[in-house]
Design a protein around this motif. Sequence first.
Motif, PDB file in Angstrom:
ATOM      1  N   GLU A  97       0.378  -1.531   0.054  1.00 17.55           N
ATOM      2  CA  GLU A  97      -0.209   0.103   0.508  1.00 17.55           C
ATOM      3  C   GLU A  97       1.456   0.677   0.381  1.00 17.55           C
ATOM      4  O   GLU A  97       0.235   2.460  -0.130  1.00 17.55           O
ATOM      5  CB  GLU A  97      -1.309  -0.295   1.420  1.00 17.55           C
ATOM      6  N   GLU A  99       4.058   1.487  -1.028  1.00 18.42           N
ATOM      7  CA  GLU A  99       4.722   1.336  -2.821  1.00 18.42           C
ATOM      8  C   GLU A  99       3.697   1.980  -3.437  1.00 18.42           C
ATOM      9  O   GLU A  99       4.022   2.660  -4.112  1.00 18.42           O
ATOM     10  CB  GLU A  99       4.834  -0.003  -3.326  1.00 18.42           C
ATOM     11  N   LEU A 100       2.225   1.531  -3.829  1.00 18.81           N
ATOM     12  CA  LEU A 100       1.531   1.782  -4.515  1.00 18.81           C
ATOM     13  C   LEU A 100       0.860   3.240  -3.709  1.00 18.81           C
ATOM     14  O   LEU A 100       0.696   4.753  -5.045  1.00 18.81           O
ATOM     15  CB  LEU A 100      -0.292   1.699  -4.277  1.00 18.81           C
ATOM     16  N   ARG A 103       3.955   5.479  -5.246  1.00 12.63           N
ATOM     17  CA  ARG A 103       4.061   5.533  -7.112  1.00 12.63           C
ATOM     18  C   ARG A 103       3.145   6.457  -7.241  1.00 12.63           C
ATOM     19  O   ARG A 103       3.653   7.637  -8.635  1.00 12.63           O
ATOM     20  CB  ARG A 103       4.143   3.927  -6.837  1.00 12.63           C
TER      21      ARG A 103
ATOM     22  N   MET B   1       3.100  -3.043 -10.502  1.00 15.22           N
ATOM     23  CA  MET B   1       3.410  -4.630 -10.690  1.00 15.22           C
ATOM     24  C   MET B   1       3.914  -5.273 -11.060  1.00 15.22           C
ATOM     25  O   MET B   1       4.313  -4.210 -12.412  1.00 15.22           O
ATOM     26  CB  MET B   1       1.678  -4.390 -10.677  1.00 15.22           C
ATOM     27  N   THR B  36      -3.338  -7.665   0.824  1.00 10.68           N
ATOM     28  CA  THR B  36      -1.847  -8.416  -0.157  1.00 10.68           C
ATOM     29  C   THR B  36      -1.844  -9.515  -0.204  1.00 10.68           C
ATOM     30  O   THR B  36      -0.903  -9.996  -1.464  1.00 10.68           O
ATOM     31  CB  THR B  36      -0.801  -7.364   0.536  1.00 10.68           C
ATOM     32  N   TYR B  45       1.422  -8.841  -7.486  1.00 10.93           N
ATOM     33  CA  TYR B  45       2.912  -7.558  -6.709  1.00 10.93           C
ATOM     34  C   TYR B  45       3.646  -9.248  -5.849  1.00 10.93           C
ATOM     35  O   TYR B  45       3.300 -10.129  -5.396  1.00 10.93           O
ATOM     36  CB  TYR B  45       1.489  -7.687  -4.907  1.00 10.93           C
TER      37      TYR B  45
END
Lengths: 172, 90
Positions: A97, A99-100, A103, B1, B36, B45
């Motif tokens: 989360e 990282e998202l 980014r 991703m 996750t 991921y």
Amino acid sequence: MNDRIPPGTQAERREFARDWIRQRQIALPGVRLSRFTRRIAVGCFYCLVAAMPIAYQWPLGYGFWLYLAAVGIMWAAVNFSIPAYDRIGDSELDERERELRLRARAMAYRIISVAFVVLTFYFLFAATTNFGLPMPSRASDAGGLLVPALWVVLTLPRVILAWTIPTPVREA
Amino acid sequence: MPSGERRLHNRLAVLRAERGMSRLDLARALDVNHQTVGYLERGDYSPSLELALRIGEVFGLPLEAVFSTRPFTPLSEQVYGNGQASEASQ
């Protein structure tokens, strides 16, 4: 996520409820949409934002309010279809989360920087040459450009999240 | 991703099913969001080294038993071999 309210004082229970809501916001988006549907919502939302300079010229009537309602609905669809990563502290997010979010912010910053540079050069070029390139001449024209630009700047990180986050996984 | 990047294959779903764990259980054990875990299983991921090590610890297995850069062969095939598996079932 622990769903059971612990025995304790009212303050402790309130703290638990607040924490539970916060964790729920991270875990599940308000509206569960696939990435494809989210991308359609993002496209519609930015088409409506792009039409703002035209809508800005309209008289205050049903058409204008309908337009505003459509913008609001599309924004709500985009906003509530992704988890609230950007409203929650780092310690409460996991590595994916974080990282998202990072980014999305980095990409938004890059897009805004490039757009700012391109527009600056365009206006400089248009103002100093006689090619007849369109330039906002009145305050209302400038407003019609500034308002959608502000919308884009303010919504871009969340829109990028909505565009990139994969379709949610079902709980199993 | 990892869409255009090299994909990291894993056996999370199989290991989880073997131990009767839900995604939520595994997520709690790893202290991550259950989404996750789902994205890890789906290959959407790739985990950090730290998370991969934690996953290995939860299952009590070395990293290479859980993750691989090449697709895993089915466990039945690894245990019984290719032809023997069908013979054993008869």
